[in-house]
Write a protein that holds these residues in place. Structure first.
Motif, PDB file in Angstrom:
ATOM      1  N   TYR A 231       0.848  -1.270   0.276  1.00  0.00           N
ATOM      2  CA  TYR A 231       0.147  -0.089  -0.004  1.00  0.00           C
ATOM      3  C   TYR A 231       0.938   1.160   0.098  1.00  0.00           C
ATOM      4  O   TYR A 231       0.385   2.179   0.058  1.00  0.00           O
ATOM      5  CB  TYR A 231      -0.863  -0.071   1.244  1.00  0.00           C
ATOM      6  CG  TYR A 231      -0.335  -0.407   2.521  1.00  0.00           C
ATOM      7  CD1 TYR A 231       0.392   0.526   3.036  1.00  0.00           C
ATOM      8  CD2 TYR A 231      -0.605  -1.773   3.126  1.00  0.00           C
ATOM      9  CE1 TYR A 231       1.004   0.343   4.450  1.00  0.00           C
ATOM     10  CE2 TYR A 231       0.048  -2.093   4.412  1.00  0.00           C
ATOM     11  CZ  TYR A 231       0.924  -1.373   5.068  1.00  0.00           C
ATOM     12  OH  TYR A 231       1.455  -1.478   6.127  1.00  0.00           O
ATOM     13  N   LYS A 232       2.317   1.131   0.134  1.00  0.00           N
ATOM     14  CA  LYS A 232       2.944   2.325   0.137  1.00  0.00           C
ATOM     15  C   LYS A 232       3.363   2.538  -1.347  1.00  0.00           C
ATOM     16  O   LYS A 232       2.407   3.021  -2.154  1.00  0.00           O
ATOM     17  CB  LYS A 232       4.348   2.370   0.945  1.00  0.00           C
ATOM     18  CG  LYS A 232       3.744   2.099   2.287  1.00  0.00           C
ATOM     19  CD  LYS A 232       4.961   1.621   3.389  1.00  0.00           C
ATOM     20  CE  LYS A 232       4.558   1.828   4.852  1.00  0.00           C
ATOM     21  NZ  LYS A 232       5.161   0.993   5.761  1.00  0.00           N
ATOM     22  N   TYR A 233       4.726   2.281  -1.673  1.00  0.00           N
ATOM     23  CA  TYR A 233       5.015   2.795  -3.149  1.00  0.00           C
ATOM     24  C   TYR A 233       4.303   1.924  -4.276  1.00  0.00           C
ATOM     25  O   TYR A 233       4.238   2.130  -5.467  1.00  0.00           O
ATOM     26  CB  TYR A 233       6.592   2.744  -3.246  1.00  0.00           C
ATOM     27  CG  TYR A 233       7.503   3.711  -2.579  1.00  0.00           C
ATOM     28  CD1 TYR A 233       7.583   4.884  -3.208  1.00  0.00           C
ATOM     29  CD2 TYR A 233       8.056   3.563  -1.342  1.00  0.00           C
ATOM     30  CE1 TYR A 233       8.378   5.941  -2.602  1.00  0.00           C
ATOM     31  CE2 TYR A 233       8.526   4.438  -0.776  1.00  0.00           C
ATOM     32  CZ  TYR A 233       8.694   5.505  -1.164  1.00  0.00           C
ATOM     33  OH  TYR A 233       9.531   6.719  -0.454  1.00  0.00           O
ATOM     34  N   LEU A 234       3.902   0.687  -3.886  1.00  0.00           N
ATOM     35  CA  LEU A 234       2.970  -0.173  -4.871  1.00  0.00           C
ATOM     36  C   LEU A 234       1.637   0.049  -5.107  1.00  0.00           C
ATOM     37  O   LEU A 234       0.904  -0.417  -5.815  1.00  0.00           O
ATOM     38  CB  LEU A 234       3.264  -1.465  -4.674  1.00  0.00           C
ATOM     39  CG  LEU A 234       4.721  -2.126  -4.860  1.00  0.00           C
ATOM     40  CD1 LEU A 234       4.773  -3.509  -4.397  1.00  0.00           C
ATOM     41  CD2 LEU A 234       5.443  -1.986  -6.103  1.00  0.00           C
ATOM     42  N   GLY A 237      -3.866   0.146  -2.405  1.00  0.00           N
ATOM     43  CA  GLY A 237      -4.746   0.643  -1.443  1.00  0.00           C
ATOM     44  C   GLY A 237      -4.728   0.348  -0.084  1.00  0.00           C
ATOM     45  O   GLY A 237      -4.010  -0.542   0.327  1.00  0.00           O
ATOM     46  N   PRO A 238      -5.529   1.220   0.638  1.00  0.00           N
ATOM     47  CA  PRO A 238      -5.488   0.750   2.100  1.00  0.00           C
ATOM     48  C   PRO A 238      -5.718  -0.753   2.546  1.00  0.00           C
ATOM     49  O   PRO A 238      -6.619  -1.191   2.149  1.00  0.00           O
ATOM     50  CB  PRO A 238      -6.657   1.748   2.533  1.00  0.00           C
ATOM     51  CG  PRO A 238      -7.376   2.008   1.481  1.00  0.00           C
ATOM     52  CD  PRO A 238      -6.763   1.957   0.306  1.00  0.00           C
ATOM     53  N   GLY A 239      -4.963  -1.252   3.209  1.00  0.00           N
ATOM     54  CA  GLY A 239      -4.849  -2.493   3.783  1.00  0.00           C
ATOM     55  C   GLY A 239      -4.765  -3.483   2.483  1.00  0.00           C
ATOM     56  O   GLY A 239      -4.995  -4.836   2.551  1.00  0.00           O
ATOM     57  N   GLY A 240      -4.117  -3.004   1.417  1.00  0.00           N
ATOM     58  CA  GLY A 240      -3.544  -3.923   0.286  1.00  0.00           C
ATOM     59  C   GLY A 240      -2.797  -5.250   0.877  1.00  0.00           C
ATOM     60  O   GLY A 240      -1.994  -4.899   1.695  1.00  0.00           O
ATOM     61  N   VAL A 241      -2.963  -6.512   0.118  1.00  0.00           N
ATOM     62  CA  VAL A 241      -2.352  -7.488   0.683  1.00  0.00           C
ATOM     63  C   VAL A 241      -0.579  -7.411   0.429  1.00  0.00           C
ATOM     64  O   VAL A 241      -0.270  -7.038  -0.850  1.00  0.00           O
ATOM     65  CB  VAL A 241      -2.774  -8.625   0.045  1.00  0.00           C
ATOM     66  CG1 VAL A 241      -2.061  -9.799   0.333  1.00  0.00           C
ATOM     67  CG2 VAL A 241      -4.102  -9.067   0.493  1.00  0.00           C
ATOM     68  N   GLY A 242       0.055  -7.862   1.292  1.00  0.00           N
ATOM     69  CA  GLY A 242       1.624  -7.612   1.327  1.00  0.00           C
ATOM     70  C   GLY A 242       2.291  -8.756   0.543  1.00  0.00           C
ATOM     71  O   GLY A 242       1.571  -9.451  -0.361  1.00  0.00           O
ATOM     72  N   GLY A 243       3.531  -8.956   0.596  1.00  0.00           N
ATOM     73  CA  GLY A 243       4.176 -10.109   0.080  1.00  0.00           C
ATOM     74  C   GLY A 243       5.518 -10.506   0.720  1.00  0.00           C
ATOM     75  O   GLY A 243       5.947 -10.087   1.516  1.00  0.00           O
TER      76      GLY A 243
END
Ligand SMILES: *Cc1c(COP(=O)(O)O)cnc(C)c1O
Length: 421
Positions: A231-234, A237-243
């Protein structure tokens, strides 16, 4: 530097047109893409496509939709891999930074005998430290004794020498940020990894503030694992799934925290009680993927594929350089201190300013249409994101800050942080 100079930089900028891909409010200068990136039109579209798949296909959306949900995490992992120098099978889109850290600490932190300590740093984001402390406690160990937090001598940056000096035969694992969230310092990942491996220490990095801002070579450098949010540089969106990333040399390893989505995909629906885990980074998933919080990343990563991370880094370095130059040139008489490292190879995508009235300055900036980011007690972060900030924007932000300081406009705001800072 004059207005015509920044206008010329914009004319030469190969990424200039990407700004139109984003929902940018024409009355604001958004300098907070390092906390929450802006929505692109493509992300909006891929989210709508997943909703449409649900509408049209119901349960069949898992396999038959336009963006099949069953394979979305793997597909996103594959699309993310060029950004970090990884092979597709080393990457999976799942969880959040903190849950992925729990997963990978449960997998890779295996204290045995005297080798039972973890190296971290005194400047990291609190959540990473909380995760390490709870994992130590799950092993019956104590943070005071088993967590080594490398200190900073200037409150803002770390020295690679100090980190390397903390390594010895009692350390099992090291976890550090690639770019420090407050000062924007970029650590030498390759050098730290090499030194740690010479002591047989497992190496993990948190890429929260570098993924999408600069290139990495995780496979080549031999980093054991990495985590990030999107959800930062990528811009997911808010709460977007990480990796997460697990180096190929560890693939096939049993996940520390297993769930049915750790399964090899062709076995998952056999519903057996003995897990056959995937032989890819997919093994480190736990439960059902959060599809509606993953779908925006499909559109966003297309933009990164097209623009190219090397072009993005090149512009980002130019933008932060331009911002620092303008601050030094136009705000020299004010008590503003640039605390990020200024060399290109040591800074990430944002610059970091210290001022005794940082909180009230941020409020004054917001009132004037500039969205900065405040970190207690006295840090202002400004992230000119390459995909949607222009050189002229940077110029105008500095003029607005100058106008505030020239007229003491920050004095009409309290110097305290809001709920979300
Ligand atoms: C943003 C950030 C986090 C946030 O963690 P989540 O679990 O994704 O909420 C953690 N660590 C660092 C270093 C960060 O910058």
């Amino acid at each position: 530097m004059k207005l015509e100079d920044v206008k010329r930089l914009d004319q030469q900028d190969k990424l200039h047109s990407y700004k139109e891909e984003f929902h940018c409010d024409s009355n604001t200068y958004y300098m907070d893409g390092n906390s929450l990136g802006l929505l692109s039109k493509r992300s909006e579209q891929t989210l709508l496509t997943s909703l449409e798949d649900w509408k049209q296909f119901g349960i069949e959306g898992w396999t038959d939709g336009k963006q099949p949900w069953y394979y979305m995490s793997e597909k996103l992992g594959e699309m993310t891999s060029p950004l970090i120098g990884a092979k597709p099978e080393e990457v999976i889109n799942t969880g959040s930074i903190t849950t992925n850290l729990h997963q990978l600490l449960a997998t890779f932190y295996k204290p045995s005998g005297k080798r039972n300590k973890i190296i971290a740093d005194a400047l990291n984001f609190p959540s990473d430290i909380y995760a390490i402390k709870s994992q130590l406690e799950l092993h019956g160990l104590h943070p005071t004794e088993h967590l080594i937090q490398v200190k900073s001598t200037d409150q803002y940056t770390l020295s690679e020498e100090d980190i390397i000096a903390a390594m010895d035969e009692e350390v099992a694992l090291l976890l550090l940020p690639s770019v420090l969230y407050r000062s924007g310092q970029l650590l030498d990942i390759e050098r730290i990894t090499k030194a740690a491996h010479s002591h047989n220490i497992v190496v993990g990095f948190d890429l929260a503030h570098s993924i999408g801002a600069l290139p990495h070579k995780l496979n080549e450098w031999g980093v054991d694992f990495a985590v990030w949010c999107t959800y930062k540089y990528l811009n997911s969106g808010p709460g977007g799934v990480g990796g997460l990333f697990v180096h190929e040399k560890h693939l096939g390893r049993k996940p520390g925290l297993a769930g049915w989505f750790s399964s090899s995909k062709d076995k998952q629906f056999d519903m057996e009680h003995d897990l056959t885990h995937a032989q890819t980074a997919g093994a480190f998933q736990i439960g059902t993927p959060h599809i509606l919080s993953s779908a925006p990343l499909l559109g966003s990563l297309e933009i990164f594929q097209e623009a190219g991370i090397n072009e993005i880094r090149k512009k980002s370095l130019q933008l932060t350089r331009c911002l620092m130059d303008l601050i030094s040139e136009k705000l020299a008489t004010y008590n503003l201190k640039i605390v990020n490292p200024t060399e290109d190879h040591r800074r990430g995508g944002h610059i970091s300013l210290v001022h005794p009235e940082a909180a009230s300055l941020c409020k004054a900036l917001k009132q004037q249409g500039v969205i900065p980011d405040f970190r207690a007690p006295n840090v202002i972060r400004l992230a000119p994101v390459a995909l949607y900030v222009s050189f002229e924007d940077v110029y105008n932000v500095v003029l607005i800050l100058k106008d505030i300081l020239d007229n003491d406009k920050q004095k009409s705001f309290s110097n305290e942080r809001g709920t979300i800072a």
